[in-house]
Design a protein around this motif. Structure first.
Motif, PDB file in Angstrom:
ATOM      1  N   VAL A  74       3.791  63.795   9.036  1.00 40.70           N
ATOM      2  CA  VAL A  74       4.016  64.951   7.978  1.00 40.70           C
ATOM      3  C   VAL A  74       5.560  64.756   7.515  1.00 40.70           C
ATOM      4  CG1 VAL A  74       4.146  67.519   7.632  1.00 40.70           C
ATOM      5  CG2 VAL A  74       2.663  66.454   9.303  1.00 40.70           C
ATOM      6  N   THR A  75       5.728  64.702   6.072  1.00 44.03           N
ATOM      7  CA  THR A  75       6.864  64.639   5.378  1.00 44.03           C
ATOM      8  C   THR A  75       7.092  65.859   4.757  1.00 44.03           C
ATOM      9  OG1 THR A  75       6.374  63.575   3.524  1.00 44.03           O
ATOM     10  CG2 THR A  75       6.756  62.242   5.321  1.00 44.03           C
ATOM     11  N   PRO A  76       8.315  66.153   4.104  1.00 46.23           N
ATOM     12  CA  PRO A  76       8.217  67.429   3.252  1.00 46.23           C
ATOM     13  C   PRO A  76       7.354  67.411   2.206  1.00 46.23           C
ATOM     14  CG  PRO A  76      10.627  66.584   3.896  1.00 46.23           C
ATOM     15  CD  PRO A  76       9.727  65.435   4.250  1.00 46.23           C
ATOM     16  N   GLY A  77       6.996  66.252   1.612  1.00 43.87           N
ATOM     17  CA  GLY A  77       5.943  66.323   0.304  1.00 43.87           C
ATOM     18  C   GLY A  77       4.733  65.877   0.578  1.00 43.87           C
ATOM     19  N   GLU A  78       4.319  65.311   1.617  1.00 49.13           N
ATOM     20  CA  GLU A  78       2.833  64.860   2.015  1.00 49.13           C
ATOM     21  C   GLU A  78       2.638  64.889   3.338  1.00 49.13           C
ATOM     22  OE1 GLU A  78       2.408  61.494   2.944  1.00 49.13           O
ATOM     23  OE2 GLU A  78       4.303  60.569   2.676  1.00 49.13           O
ATOM     24  N   ILE A  79       1.316  64.616   3.645  1.00 54.74           N
ATOM     25  CA  ILE A  79       0.845  64.314   4.891  1.00 54.74           C
ATOM     26  C   ILE A  79       0.104  63.154   4.742  1.00 54.74           C
ATOM     27  CG2 ILE A  79      -1.021  65.471   6.801  1.00 54.74           C
ATOM     28  CD1 ILE A  79      -0.313  67.957   5.292  1.00 54.74           C
ATOM     29  N   SER A  80       0.280  62.088   5.564  1.00 59.51           N
ATOM     30  CA  SER A  80      -0.484  60.800   5.847  1.00 59.51           C
ATOM     31  C   SER A  80      -1.324  60.913   7.147  1.00 59.51           C
ATOM     32  CB  SER A  80       0.522  59.819   5.860  1.00 59.51           C
ATOM     33  OG  SER A  80       1.303  59.516   4.611  1.00 59.51           O
ATOM     34  N   ILE A 133      -1.999  71.879   9.290  1.00 60.01           N
ATOM     35  CA  ILE A 133      -0.976  71.414   8.747  1.00 60.01           C
ATOM     36  C   ILE A 133      -1.030  72.012   7.241  1.00 60.01           C
ATOM     37  CG2 ILE A 133       0.672  69.691   8.127  1.00 60.01           C
ATOM     38  CD1 ILE A 133      -0.902  67.928  10.151  1.00 60.01           C
ATOM     39  N   LYS A 134      -0.042  72.950   7.081  1.00 64.15           N
ATOM     40  CA  LYS A 134       0.164  73.868   5.718  1.00 64.15           C
ATOM     41  C   LYS A 134       0.828  72.852   4.880  1.00 64.15           C
ATOM     42  CE  LYS A 134      -1.183  78.335   7.634  1.00 64.15           C
ATOM     43  NZ  LYS A 134      -0.948  79.520   7.753  1.00 64.15           N
ATOM     44  N   PRO A 135       0.731  73.112   3.394  1.00 63.41           N
ATOM     45  CA  PRO A 135       1.538  72.562   2.520  1.00 63.41           C
ATOM     46  C   PRO A 135       3.072  72.821   2.968  1.00 63.41           C
ATOM     47  CG  PRO A 135      -0.435  73.334   1.470  1.00 63.41           C
ATOM     48  CD  PRO A 135      -0.426  73.853   2.729  1.00 63.41           C
ATOM     49  N   GLY A 136       3.898  72.036   2.699  1.00 62.44           N
ATOM     50  CA  GLY A 136       5.407  72.360   3.324  1.00 62.44           C
ATOM     51  C   GLY A 136       5.638  71.820   4.648  1.00 62.44           C
ATOM     52  N   GLY A 137       4.564  71.496   5.483  1.00 65.95           N
ATOM     53  CA  GLY A 137       4.809  71.102   6.744  1.00 65.95           C
ATOM     54  C   GLY A 137       4.688  72.068   7.763  1.00 65.95           C
ATOM     55  N   GLN A 138       4.398  73.161   7.836  1.00 65.09           N
ATOM     56  CA  GLN A 138       3.927  74.142   8.756  1.00 65.09           C
ATOM     57  C   GLN A 138       2.845  73.788   9.805  1.00 65.09           C
ATOM     58  OE1 GLN A 138       6.057  76.922   9.484  1.00 65.09           O
ATOM     59  NE2 GLN A 138       4.895  77.287  11.207  1.00 65.09           N
ATOM     60  N   ILE A 139       3.104  73.661  10.976  1.00 65.68           N
ATOM     61  CA  ILE A 139       2.135  73.118  11.635  1.00 65.68           C
ATOM     62  C   ILE A 139       1.972  74.167  12.482  1.00 65.68           C
ATOM     63  CG2 ILE A 139       1.367  71.592  13.498  1.00 65.68           C
ATOM     64  CD1 ILE A 139       3.507  69.569  12.248  1.00 65.68           C
ATOM     65  N   ALA A 140       0.542  74.660  12.596  1.00 58.90           N
ATOM     66  CA  ALA A 140      -0.087  75.590  13.777  1.00 58.90           C
ATOM     67  C   ALA A 140      -1.019  75.140  14.530  1.00 58.90           C
ATOM     68  CB  ALA A 140      -0.297  76.701  12.937  1.00 58.90           C
ATOM     69  N   THR A 141      -1.090  75.204  15.941  1.00 57.31           N
ATOM     70  CA  THR A 141      -2.090  74.812  16.869  1.00 57.31           C
ATOM     71  C   THR A 141      -3.183  75.919  17.031  1.00 57.31           C
ATOM     72  OG1 THR A 141      -0.847  76.021  18.720  1.00 57.31           O
ATOM     73  CG2 THR A 141      -0.120  73.691  18.278  1.00 57.31           C
ATOM     74  N   PRO A 142      -4.149  75.367  17.554  1.00 57.56           N
ATOM     75  CA  PRO A 142      -5.301  76.482  17.763  1.00 57.56           C
ATOM     76  C   PRO A 142      -4.958  77.525  18.454  1.00 57.56           C
ATOM     77  CG  PRO A 142      -6.108  74.216  18.092  1.00 57.56           C
ATOM     78  CD  PRO A 142      -4.555  74.141  17.874  1.00 57.56           C
ATOM     79  N   GLU A 143      -3.885  77.305  19.613  1.00 62.41           N
ATOM     80  CA  GLU A 143      -3.409  78.554  20.182  1.00 62.41           C
ATOM     81  C   GLU A 143      -2.650  79.344  19.370  1.00 62.41           C
ATOM     82  OE1 GLU A 143      -2.844  75.516  21.096  1.00 62.41           O
ATOM     83  OE2 GLU A 143      -4.800  75.365  22.228  1.00 62.41           O
ATOM     84  N   GLY A 144      -2.153  79.246  18.159  1.00 64.38           N
ATOM     85  CA  GLY A 144      -1.328  79.919  17.088  1.00 64.38           C
ATOM     86  C   GLY A 144      -0.100  79.773  17.103  1.00 64.38           C
ATOM     87  N   ILE A 145       0.453  78.416  17.955  1.00 68.17           N
ATOM     88  CA  ILE A 145       2.043  78.428  18.237  1.00 68.17           C
ATOM     89  C   ILE A 145       2.107  77.287  16.908  1.00 68.17           C
ATOM     90  CG2 ILE A 145       3.547  77.116  19.443  1.00 68.17           C
ATOM     91  CD1 ILE A 145       1.452  77.470  21.920  1.00 68.17           C
TER      92      ILE A 145
END
Length: 151
Positions: A74-80, A133-145
């Motif tokens: 994950v980078t600021p502009g894209e997800i590979s 993984i949301k646009p902008g790089g915000q990552i959320a696990t299934p546990e909500g972390i």
């Protein structure tokens, strides 16, 4: 600014010139992210602050290199993804673009699924384990972390 594509070079080079800058991009570069600074009505490309992904699965960033073979980058502009897809989130209400492994670009009007990944039209990627993984790089696990993007 002058942008050229080169069979002979590798990666990306950015050189300042008196009248702007020259960017040389190797033919194996799939996507290039530039950092552009606007100050006092002057636009400047920061030559040491770029990120690119190549066709070998490497993502080269100012802080080092990562490979998608071991997971998602994950980078600021894209997800590979490790499946060779590059997701470019939409902005301003537009849908995300996905660069497929054969370099075809698809603009999503509905969810794309495959290889255990789901890509939503806004560019949100959901991994097989439920991590989002949301646009902008915000990552959320299934546990909500959640993890904010690092720059």
């Amino acid at each position: 600014m002058s942008i050229t594509q080169s069979d002979a070079s590798q990666g990306v080079t950015i050189a300042r010139a008196d009248d702007g800058c020259t960017i040389t991009i190797a033919v194996d570069v799939r996507i290039l992210e530039l950092v552009i600074q606007l100050e006092d009505s002057q636009i400047t490309i920061l030559p040491s602050e770029y990120t690119y992904a190549d066709n070998r699965g490497r993502v080269i960033m100012p802080g080092g290199t990562a490979t998608v073979g071991s997971g998602v980058v994950v980078t600021p502009g894209e997800i590979s993804t490790c499946r060779g897809k590059i997701v470019i989130p939409g902005g301003g209400g537009s849908n995300a673009a996905v660069i497929l492994p054969d370099d075809t670009v698809v603009y999503l009007d509905k969810r794309m699924e495959g290889g255990g990944y789901t890509i939503a039209p806004d560019g949100t990627v959901t991994l097989p384990d439920g991590t989002g993984i949301k646009p902008g790089g915000q990552i959320a696990t299934p546990e909500g972390i959640g993890q904010p993007p690092r720059r």
